[in-house]
Scaffold this motif. Sequence first.
Motif, PDB file in Angstrom:
ATOM      1  N   PRO A 170     -25.552 -58.889  36.489  1.00  0.00           N
ATOM      2  CA  PRO A 170     -24.783 -58.341  35.374  1.00  0.00           C
ATOM      3  C   PRO A 170     -25.314 -56.977  34.919  1.00  0.00           C
ATOM      4  CG  PRO A 170     -26.155 -60.191  34.652  1.00  0.00           C
ATOM      5  CD  PRO A 170     -26.279 -60.114  36.132  1.00  0.00           C
ATOM      6  N   GLN A 171     -24.414 -56.039  34.766  1.00  0.00           N
ATOM      7  CA  GLN A 171     -24.779 -54.688  34.319  1.00  0.00           C
ATOM      8  C   GLN A 171     -23.663 -54.153  33.442  1.00  0.00           C
ATOM      9  OE1 GLN A 171     -25.404 -53.018  38.260  1.00  0.00           O
ATOM     10  NE2 GLN A 171     -27.527 -52.556  37.742  1.00  0.00           N
ATOM     11  N   GLN A 172     -24.030 -53.427  32.426  1.00  0.00           N
ATOM     12  CA  GLN A 172     -23.034 -52.880  31.508  1.00  0.00           C
ATOM     13  C   GLN A 172     -22.009 -52.047  32.265  1.00  0.00           C
ATOM     14  OE1 GLN A 172     -24.717 -50.749  28.194  1.00  0.00           O
ATOM     15  NE2 GLN A 172     -22.886 -51.079  26.959  1.00  0.00           N
ATOM     16  N   GLY A 173     -20.742 -52.290  31.979  1.00  0.00           N
ATOM     17  CA  GLY A 173     -19.672 -51.530  32.618  1.00  0.00           C
ATOM     18  C   GLY A 173     -19.062 -52.221  33.821  1.00  0.00           C
ATOM     19  N   THR A 174     -19.715 -53.294  34.324  1.00  0.00           N
ATOM     20  CA  THR A 174     -19.160 -54.038  35.461  1.00  0.00           C
ATOM     21  C   THR A 174     -18.975 -55.497  35.061  1.00  0.00           C
ATOM     22  OG1 THR A 174     -21.330 -54.646  36.317  1.00  0.00           O
ATOM     23  CG2 THR A 174     -20.402 -52.587  37.121  1.00  0.00           C
ATOM     24  N   SER A 175     -18.180 -56.189  35.851  1.00  0.00           N
ATOM     25  CA  SER A 175     -18.003 -57.623  35.611  1.00  0.00           C
ATOM     26  C   SER A 175     -18.862 -58.390  36.604  1.00  0.00           C
ATOM     27  CB  SER A 175     -16.525 -58.011  35.786  1.00  0.00           C
ATOM     28  OG  SER A 175     -15.773 -57.515  34.708  1.00  0.00           O
ATOM     29  N   ALA A 176     -19.802 -59.142  36.110  1.00  0.00           N
ATOM     30  CA  ALA A 176     -20.676 -59.938  36.976  1.00  0.00           C
ATOM     31  C   ALA A 176     -21.401 -60.974  36.125  1.00  0.00           C
ATOM     32  CB  ALA A 176     -21.699 -59.051  37.684  1.00  0.00           C
ATOM     33  N   TRP A 177     -21.793 -62.052  36.788  1.00  0.00           N
ATOM     34  CA  TRP A 177     -22.640 -63.016  36.091  1.00  0.00           C
ATOM     35  C   TRP A 177     -23.736 -63.474  37.051  1.00  0.00           C
ATOM     36  CZ3 TRP A 177     -23.555 -68.343  36.935  1.00  0.00           C
ATOM     37  CH2 TRP A 177     -22.861 -68.885  38.018  1.00  0.00           C
ATOM     38  N   ALA A 234      -5.549 -65.777  36.191  1.00  0.00           N
ATOM     39  CA  ALA A 234      -6.217 -66.063  37.466  1.00  0.00           C
ATOM     40  C   ALA A 234      -7.421 -65.160  37.674  1.00  0.00           C
ATOM     41  CB  ALA A 234      -5.226 -65.878  38.612  1.00  0.00           C
ATOM     42  N   SER A 235      -7.797 -64.434  36.639  1.00  0.00           N
ATOM     43  CA  SER A 235      -8.912 -63.493  36.797  1.00  0.00           C
ATOM     44  C   SER A 235     -10.253 -64.223  36.884  1.00  0.00           C
ATOM     45  CB  SER A 235      -8.932 -62.498  35.632  1.00  0.00           C
ATOM     46  OG  SER A 235      -8.971 -63.204  34.418  1.00  0.00           O
ATOM     47  N   THR A 236     -11.213 -63.543  37.463  1.00  0.00           N
ATOM     48  CA  THR A 236     -12.535 -64.139  37.637  1.00  0.00           C
ATOM     49  C   THR A 236     -13.630 -63.128  37.288  1.00  0.00           C
ATOM     50  OG1 THR A 236     -12.653 -63.427  39.937  1.00  0.00           O
ATOM     51  CG2 THR A 236     -11.777 -65.643  39.531  1.00  0.00           C
ATOM     52  N   ILE A 237     -14.824 -63.637  37.027  1.00  0.00           N
ATOM     53  CA  ILE A 237     -16.019 -62.792  36.937  1.00  0.00           C
ATOM     54  C   ILE A 237     -16.871 -63.177  38.144  1.00  0.00           C
ATOM     55  CG2 ILE A 237     -18.110 -62.257  35.624  1.00  0.00           C
ATOM     56  CD1 ILE A 237     -16.587 -62.878  33.057  1.00  0.00           C
ATOM     57  N   PRO A 238     -17.079 -62.247  39.078  1.00  0.00           N
ATOM     58  CA  PRO A 238     -17.806 -62.596  40.297  1.00  0.00           C
ATOM     59  C   PRO A 238     -19.309 -62.760  40.073  1.00  0.00           C
ATOM     60  CG  PRO A 238     -17.281 -60.266  40.290  1.00  0.00           C
ATOM     61  CD  PRO A 238     -16.640 -60.834  39.057  1.00  0.00           C
ATOM     62  N   ALA A 239     -19.931 -63.545  40.945  1.00  0.00           N
ATOM     63  CA  ALA A 239     -21.391 -63.699  40.889  1.00  0.00           C
ATOM     64  C   ALA A 239     -22.035 -62.392  41.299  1.00  0.00           C
ATOM     65  CB  ALA A 239     -21.829 -64.814  41.823  1.00  0.00           C
ATOM     66  N   THR A 260     -18.584 -69.665  43.524  1.00  0.00           N
ATOM     67  CA  THR A 260     -19.539 -68.797  42.824  1.00  0.00           C
ATOM     68  C   THR A 260     -18.934 -67.967  41.688  1.00  0.00           C
ATOM     69  OG1 THR A 260     -19.220 -67.072  44.479  1.00  0.00           O
ATOM     70  CG2 THR A 260     -21.025 -68.617  44.862  1.00  0.00           C
ATOM     71  N   ASP A 261     -17.610 -67.880  41.603  1.00  0.00           N
ATOM     72  CA  ASP A 261     -17.000 -67.077  40.530  1.00  0.00           C
ATOM     73  C   ASP A 261     -16.842 -67.888  39.246  1.00  0.00           C
ATOM     74  OD1 ASP A 261     -16.764 -65.075  42.357  1.00  0.00           O
ATOM     75  OD2 ASP A 261     -14.598 -65.323  42.684  1.00  0.00           O
ATOM     76  N   LEU A 262     -16.929 -67.181  38.107  1.00  0.00           N
ATOM     77  CA  LEU A 262     -16.509 -67.813  36.847  1.00  0.00           C
ATOM     78  C   LEU A 262     -15.002 -67.595  36.755  1.00  0.00           C
ATOM     79  CD1 LEU A 262     -19.151 -66.656  34.164  1.00  0.00           C
ATOM     80  CD2 LEU A 262     -19.153 -68.719  35.569  1.00  0.00           C
ATOM     81  N   LYS A 263     -14.269 -68.670  36.502  1.00  0.00           N
ATOM     82  CA  LYS A 263     -12.802 -68.559  36.497  1.00  0.00           C
ATOM     83  C   LYS A 263     -12.260 -68.565  35.078  1.00  0.00           C
ATOM     84  CE  LYS A 263     -12.057 -70.353  41.059  1.00  0.00           C
ATOM     85  NZ  LYS A 263     -11.838 -71.519  41.884  1.00  0.00           N
ATOM     86  N   ASN A 264     -11.231 -67.764  34.886  1.00  0.00           N
ATOM     87  CA  ASN A 264     -10.567 -67.714  33.586  1.00  0.00           C
ATOM     88  C   ASN A 264      -9.735 -68.983  33.436  1.00  0.00           C
ATOM     89  OD1 ASN A 264      -9.205 -67.064  31.245  1.00  0.00           O
ATOM     90  ND2 ASN A 264      -8.872 -64.929  31.842  1.00  0.00           N
TER      91      ASN A 264
END
Lengths: 309, 197
Positions: free
Chosen positions: B112-119, B104-109, B94-98
């Motif tokens: 999405p909200q300004q100021g946080t990492s999410a997709w 190795a960083s990811t954007i978690p599912a 479920t994560d978007l992977k760099n």
Amino acid sequence: MRLFNFIKKSKACALLFLAVAAVLSMSPATHAVDVPDFRLQVSPTRNNIGNLEPGQTYEGTFKVQNTGKNDFKYNLTVAPYTVQGQNYDPDYSKNTEYTEITDWIVLSEEKGGVEVNGVDEIKYKIQVPSDAPGGSQSAAILVSLDEENASESTGVQTVRQAAYLIYANISGDTRSTGQVLENKIPSILFAPPVIATSVVENTGNIYTRAEYLLEVKSFFGGKVAYTNADNKDGQTIFPNTERYHEVAWEDAPQIGLFKVKQTIKIFDQVSEVEKVVFICPIWFLIIIIAVIGVVIFWIVSRIFKRRTA
Amino acid sequence: MSKTTKALAIMGVVAGLGVAALPMSSYAATDTASFGVQVTLDDYISVESATAEDAYVTITGVTNNGGIGTGTNDITVKTNNKSGYYLQISAAETDLKNTTAGEASTIPAGKPQQGTSAWGYKAAADGVTNVTIETAAADYAAVGTTPTTIATGAKETSDDGDKITLTFGATASASQAQGTYQGQVTVTATSGEAPSA
């Protein structure tokens, strides 16, 4: 007038006008459906096998069709098939005692390619173990488009996939028990259709078809206004699940008083509910309330007049 | 040749051709044979990509601390099944992977909200009748490993099918590492069960 004279004089213009008018009048009839670059089509979409014996081998087929503009490759996977909630949303991620069939299915191929307007016939074999437990078994063969991801930007690859469902009851130690949890008919409706709803539960270990019969009779005279007796609704109910269902009388009139009966059957359980249903548009209801109000006002005013007299 | 002669000659040719054509229609065999024609169609379900580029949705406008960057994708479903269909979304991971080397960083599912990492994703079906966009898919939601129904069709689709628009949105927090983030979702179409099947 000048324009009229010009058209009259110019036969070429008139002919051109007629040609354009003819083309415009033809265009709605010649509406073509766009053909996409890729279209993956699966047919038929399920196989309700019925009964299988332990040790039996069953062979089946379905088609993967390419009705798009380009050739494509596809992948096949066998997945467990269960359902979520009363609306029976499919779930291909959960293994249960009723999805052991996933391990019994052997595909003729696990990937392939289809040319434009081509068809691949997928063969599968179900080898039921001789010690297979009795009861329902269900699985899905998932066919996914194999499109390569050549992008180097941030984003998401979307894999398109269609499901072919397979289910069978394995003979052996089986239980055929179920119950009707809800059987509802509304009393007042502001507009058609008349919709009877229900929830049934399969408490056994084999899947079955629940049957739903709707009968509508006019309140005065008892004449049958609608029945689906010749083409009863039926839905598959898997073990340990509850399923919601609606039976509708779509062509009900805008106004009327009826006796509506819904009969539901699952295994040997039968539930029958009958209600008087009043279909009454909101404007008609307002008129009735207004008339009643006027009558009450008239009676009260007469009483008041008499007292004062 | 006078005009009258010319006209008579043309009429003669036309009449001659007409007479020549007559036998083809008037001397056709009079024996008749009747035979039945039968076409059997199974039910089907299809999913399509209007263009090859639809297989990958580029999410643009994602910046650290910024608003929601978006990308859209149309999924068209067609079926002749009287009970319609389910359209579902899921992801094995479920994560978007760099994908940048060494990262190795990811954007978690998530939402999405300004100021946080999410997709996340949301769905819409403009101009299509008999389709219900599930409440969970009306606003941004996280993609899960279990299939989530995003749309259900109540009956067979029209010749044009039901076009469901998926919008993917992503935001990045202040500390989200630079790079290209990628993921994969699976969109599955399953036919309903015809009530009288």
